[in-house]
Design a protein around this motif. Sequence first.
Motif, short mmCIF file in Angstrom:
data_model
loop_
_atom_site.label_atom_id
_atom_site.label_comp_id
_atom_site.label_asym_id
_atom_site.label_seq_id
_atom_site.Cartn_x
_atom_site.Cartn_y
_atom_site.Cartn_z
N THR A 134 39.68 0.03 62.40
CA THR A 134 39.31 -0.77 63.57
C THR A 134 37.82 -0.73 63.88
O THR A 134 37.32 -1.57 64.61
N LEU A 135 37.11 0.25 63.30
CA LEU A 135 35.68 0.38 63.57
C LEU A 135 34.84 0.10 62.32
O LEU A 135 33.67 0.48 62.26
N ALA A 136 35.44 -0.55 61.34
CA ALA A 136 34.73 -0.80 60.08
C ALA A 136 33.50 -1.67 60.31
O ALA A 136 32.41 -1.36 59.82
N VAL A 137 33.66 -2.78 61.04
CA VAL A 137 32.54 -3.69 61.26
C VAL A 137 31.47 -3.06 62.16
O VAL A 137 30.27 -3.20 61.87
N PRO A 138 31.85 -2.37 63.25
CA PRO A 138 30.80 -1.67 64.02
C PRO A 138 30.00 -0.70 63.15
O PRO A 138 28.77 -0.59 63.31
N GLY A 139 30.67 -0.03 62.23
CA GLY A 139 29.96 0.88 61.34
C GLY A 139 28.97 0.16 60.45
O GLY A 139 27.86 0.63 60.20
N VAL A 140 29.36 -1.01 59.97
CA VAL A 140 28.47 -1.83 59.14
C VAL A 140 27.23 -2.22 59.93
O VAL A 140 26.10 -2.16 59.43
N LEU A 141 27.43 -2.64 61.17
CA LEU A 141 26.30 -3.04 62.02
C LEU A 141 25.35 -1.88 62.25
O LEU A 141 24.12 -2.03 62.14
N LEU A 142 25.88 -0.70 62.54
CA LEU A 142 25.03 0.47 62.78
C LEU A 142 24.26 0.87 61.53
O LEU A 142 23.06 1.19 61.60
#
Length: 382
Positions: free
Chosen positions: A162-170
Amino acid sequence: MSVSTVTAGFVAVTIGYTSSAAIIFQAAAAAGASTAQISSWLWALGIGMGITSLGLSLRYRMPLLTAWSTPGAAFLATNLPGVPIEEAIGAFLFSALLITLCGVTGLFERVMRYIPSAIASALLAGILLRFGLELFNVMENQWRLPLAMLAAWVAGRRLWPTLAVPGVLLIGIAITLWQGQLNLQNIPLAPTAPVFITPVFSLPTLISIGIPLFVITMATQNLPGVAVLRAAGYQPNSSPLISWTGGATLLLAPFGGYALNMAAISAAVCIGPDSHADPRRRYTAGVAAGVFYIAMGIFGGTVTGVFNTLPSVLVMSLAGIALLGTLSGGLANAFENSGQRDAAIITFLLTGSGITLLGIGGAFWGLVAGLVVLKLTKPPHG
């Protein structure tokens, strides 16, 4: 709200602004708009997208994002030179009135009932294809940043889906800062003031600008936008959605809000599993996007300066990765029914080609071609 839905809303807004904000500048400049009027266009579009995205998402509990008409802006950029800006505003109002009538009368909803799920899914996949390809195309010249972001996504899908895309952004921002490619100095911090332009209605301009803008917005924006929602399993009544976007455009056109419509590409970020595992909670991504849109409308000049500092490779990589889940889901649904695969592949390829025929984009022609093939290949009854 959750971290994933807020991030999805932010990514959706980021994709919308970074992918086509330059076209808005070109369209406004083509109309002879001053610097203050160009800022007013961004104010009107940001406020309009924000209020409609937030309001519709809350009202219907679906991730209902709106957007400016990018093909419409491209059309305006090439056809407005020589047209007084007052007459252009009159054409915007005329187009908005036609869109509103399509929603109020239910005509648009009746058309949508004849589009099967396979065709809608193929249309979605075709719209998103170029974003997935661009993720790997940018690696030819700058491979480190997109590869690191892709690796972060793979690890995220394995460890914290569920946090894959937030991790990519960071990861993307961290690498950009480490490389010294993000400079936030000399960016103005001031709200944008709207500028009212009194409309003038000229019959030649209404015909040459207003009607084509209406057709382009409906065929290449609203139609795919609603189809994308239905391909993701959401079944909204499209009539009030079209009515609200048309009505909002009527109010904001004198300030430069030339065309608001249902979003397709940016909405795809919010309707997929990366937004939230529970489809019933993904509407909060639409709410978050609405808040971000409003902020961008109020501080249009500031936001434009910030986006201009982001490396293009980061933006393209983020867009491609954020849409991978939705793209794969669209492809799976498009080709699930063996009896509709011929029509689906035609829709997918023609839409993904990005061609423009008669001033209308490939999404519309892909949809038309798919429906024709489906009709011709359908076995006779009995």
